[in-house]
Design a protein around this motif. Structure first.
Motif, PDB file in Angstrom:
ATOM      1  N   GLN A  75     -36.198  -9.276 -16.134  1.00  0.00           N
ATOM      2  CA  GLN A  75     -36.198 -10.903 -16.416  1.00  0.00           C
ATOM      3  C   GLN A  75     -34.906 -11.238 -17.209  1.00  0.00           C
ATOM      4  O   GLN A  75     -34.964 -11.004 -18.371  1.00  0.00           O
ATOM      5  CB  GLN A  75     -37.340 -11.687 -16.571  1.00  0.00           C
ATOM      6  N   VAL A  76     -33.704 -11.607 -16.588  1.00  0.00           N
ATOM      7  CA  VAL A  76     -32.567 -11.949 -17.399  1.00  0.00           C
ATOM      8  C   VAL A  76     -32.210 -13.454 -17.187  1.00  0.00           C
ATOM      9  O   VAL A  76     -32.476 -14.031 -16.118  1.00  0.00           O
ATOM     10  CB  VAL A  76     -31.616 -10.924 -17.335  1.00  0.00           C
ATOM     11  N   SER A  77     -31.066 -13.761 -17.876  1.00  0.00           N
ATOM     12  CA  SER A  77     -30.358 -15.288 -17.511  1.00  0.00           C
ATOM     13  C   SER A  77     -29.049 -14.789 -16.963  1.00  0.00           C
ATOM     14  O   SER A  77     -28.157 -14.336 -17.931  1.00  0.00           O
ATOM     15  CB  SER A  77     -30.425 -16.077 -18.704  1.00  0.00           C
ATOM     16  N   LEU A  78     -28.714 -14.900 -16.027  1.00  0.00           N
ATOM     17  CA  LEU A  78     -27.298 -14.479 -15.345  1.00  0.00           C
ATOM     18  C   LEU A  78     -26.653 -15.310 -14.125  1.00  0.00           C
ATOM     19  O   LEU A  78     -27.674 -15.997 -13.448  1.00  0.00           O
ATOM     20  CB  LEU A  78     -27.167 -12.911 -14.900  1.00  0.00           C
ATOM     21  N   PRO A  79     -25.489 -15.401 -13.765  1.00  0.00           N
ATOM     22  CA  PRO A  79     -25.108 -16.185 -12.671  1.00  0.00           C
ATOM     23  C   PRO A  79     -25.641 -15.624 -11.342  1.00  0.00           C
ATOM     24  O   PRO A  79     -25.903 -14.098 -11.533  1.00  0.00           O
ATOM     25  CB  PRO A  79     -23.705 -16.148 -12.634  1.00  0.00           C
ATOM     26  N   PHE A  80     -26.032 -16.153 -10.392  1.00  0.00           N
ATOM     27  CA  PHE A  80     -26.491 -15.626  -9.278  1.00  0.00           C
ATOM     28  C   PHE A  80     -25.675 -15.957  -7.805  1.00  0.00           C
ATOM     29  O   PHE A  80     -25.581 -17.137  -7.473  1.00  0.00           O
ATOM     30  CB  PHE A  80     -28.154 -15.965  -9.009  1.00  0.00           C
ATOM     31  N   GLN A  81     -25.226 -14.573  -7.184  1.00  0.00           N
ATOM     32  CA  GLN A  81     -24.422 -15.007  -5.990  1.00  0.00           C
ATOM     33  C   GLN A  81     -24.863 -14.180  -4.859  1.00  0.00           C
ATOM     34  O   GLN A  81     -24.283 -13.145  -4.710  1.00  0.00           O
ATOM     35  CB  GLN A  81     -22.925 -15.010  -6.336  1.00  0.00           C
ATOM     36  N   PRO A  82     -26.121 -14.607  -4.257  1.00  0.00           N
ATOM     37  CA  PRO A  82     -26.428 -13.543  -3.186  1.00  0.00           C
ATOM     38  C   PRO A  82     -25.464 -13.513  -2.082  1.00  0.00           C
ATOM     39  O   PRO A  82     -24.516 -14.212  -2.002  1.00  0.00           O
ATOM     40  CB  PRO A  82     -27.771 -14.108  -2.799  1.00  0.00           C
ATOM     41  N   GLU A  83     -26.014 -12.521  -1.136  1.00  0.00           N
ATOM     42  CA  GLU A  83     -25.045 -12.079   0.006  1.00  0.00           C
ATOM     43  C   GLU A  83     -24.920 -13.354   0.852  1.00  0.00           C
ATOM     44  O   GLU A  83     -26.164 -13.888   1.107  1.00  0.00           O
ATOM     45  CB  GLU A  83     -25.579 -10.907   0.740  1.00  0.00           C
ATOM     46  N   ALA A  84     -23.996 -13.423   1.573  1.00  0.00           N
ATOM     47  CA  ALA A  84     -23.906 -14.538   2.940  1.00  0.00           C
ATOM     48  C   ALA A  84     -24.774 -13.625   4.204  1.00  0.00           C
ATOM     49  O   ALA A  84     -24.756 -12.602   3.967  1.00  0.00           O
ATOM     50  CB  ALA A  84     -22.524 -14.723   3.296  1.00  0.00           C
ATOM     51  N   GLY A  85     -25.487 -14.563   5.072  1.00  0.00           N
ATOM     52  CA  GLY A  85     -26.054 -13.923   6.236  1.00  0.00           C
ATOM     53  C   GLY A  85     -25.220 -13.435   7.048  1.00  0.00           C
ATOM     54  O   GLY A  85     -24.133 -13.735   7.499  1.00  0.00           O
ATOM     55  N   ALA A  86     -25.359 -12.011   7.390  1.00  0.00           N
ATOM     56  CA  ALA A  86     -24.620 -11.193   8.118  1.00  0.00           C
ATOM     57  C   ALA A  86     -24.351 -11.578   9.553  1.00  0.00           C
ATOM     58  O   ALA A  86     -23.182 -11.348  10.283  1.00  0.00           O
ATOM     59  CB  ALA A  86     -24.907  -9.783   8.179  1.00  0.00           C
ATOM     60  N   TYR A  87     -25.477 -12.485  10.237  1.00  0.00           N
ATOM     61  CA  TYR A  87     -25.405 -12.900  11.423  1.00  0.00           C
ATOM     62  C   TYR A  87     -24.727 -14.200  11.514  1.00  0.00           C
ATOM     63  O   TYR A  87     -25.040 -14.986  12.543  1.00  0.00           O
ATOM     64  CB  TYR A  87     -26.656 -12.957  12.163  1.00  0.00           C
ATOM     65  N   GLY A  88     -23.931 -14.820  10.593  1.00  0.00           N
ATOM     66  CA  GLY A  88     -23.471 -15.996  10.549  1.00  0.00           C
ATOM     67  C   GLY A  88     -24.026 -17.178   9.841  1.00  0.00           C
ATOM     68  O   GLY A  88     -23.592 -18.267   9.846  1.00  0.00           O
ATOM     69  N   GLY A  89     -25.402 -17.059   9.386  1.00  0.00           N
ATOM     70  CA  GLY A  89     -25.916 -17.876   8.677  1.00  0.00           C
ATOM     71  C   GLY A  89     -25.505 -18.464   7.468  1.00  0.00           C
ATOM     72  O   GLY A  89     -24.734 -17.444   6.743  1.00  0.00           O
ATOM     73  N   GLY A  90     -25.525 -19.633   7.222  1.00  0.00           N
ATOM     74  CA  GLY A  90     -24.731 -20.232   6.036  1.00  0.00           C
ATOM     75  C   GLY A  90     -23.364 -20.277   6.075  1.00  0.00           C
ATOM     76  O   GLY A  90     -22.686 -20.224   7.173  1.00  0.00           O
TER      77      GLY A  90
END
Length: 200
Positions: free
Chosen positions: A133-148
């Protein structure tokens, strides 16, 4: 109050000095995926965020206010789970199980990062991953089927999206050599009502 209503396309090159001088807006991931938001710039100025629905902001994005001023987006440090594994197979299994739960995940060369969740932390530990458990910026993957939001400076997105669309087309765009019942419902994402049909 100024309104931030435009996201500059990544291919538009801006003089670095202008971006550096622009006030910053630090937001956690949950805030960066909201298209309507009352926020406060890091200099204390209150602003309104008004962007097209589906937009997901990333660290380094540049927004334009209604008066033409620029604002630089900064990904805030937040509480996340930082996942490592003793080998590639374990990390791949961890990614599979998280994806199976539709969990937003940031994928690195040798780590996974996700929003803090004690249940998922326990599940990951049980399959052999190391979870911190840490404190860091979070940038998840974009949806590969075009979501988001299709984001231009996610270097892998265009390739991933093209592959996903190709696979989707191959599966749904021609006759199948086998017979089976296939049920479509609302979750299928095809945009038509539930029905049953047989592939030939």
């Amino acid at each position: 109050m100024r309104t931030l209503n435009k996201l500059l396309a990544p291919h538009l090159k801006i003089a670095p000095v202008l971006v550096k001088r622009a006030p910053s807006l630090t937001l956690a991931f949950d805030e960066r995926r909201k298209s309507r938001l009352a926020a406060t710039l890091d200099n204390g100025e209150e602003v309104a965020l008004l962007l097209p629905r589906g937009t997901v902001l990333r660290d380094g994005d540049v927004l334009v206010a209604d008066d033409g001023g620029l604002v630089r987006v900064v990904a805030a440090h937040e509480t996340v789970l930082y996942v490592r594994a003793p080998n590639a197979l374990t990390l791949t299994r961890a990614a599979y199980h998280l994806g199976n739960r539709h969990t937003p995940v940031e994928v690195g060369a040798d780590y996974l990062k996700l929003e803090y969740d004690p249940v998922l932390a326990d599940m990951l530990a049980r399959i052999g991953a190391t979870v911190e458990q840490v404190s860091l910026p979070f940038q998840p993957e974009a949806g590969a089927y075009g979501g988001g939001h299709k984001h231009g400076h996610d270097e892998t997105f265009a390739e991933d999206y093209a592959i996903a669309q190709q696979v989707f087309g191959e599966h749904h765009g021609h006759e199948h050599p086998h017979d089976h019942d296939h049920v479509h419902d609302e979750s299928c994402g095809h945009g038509h009502p539930p029905h049953r049909h047989a592939h030939r």
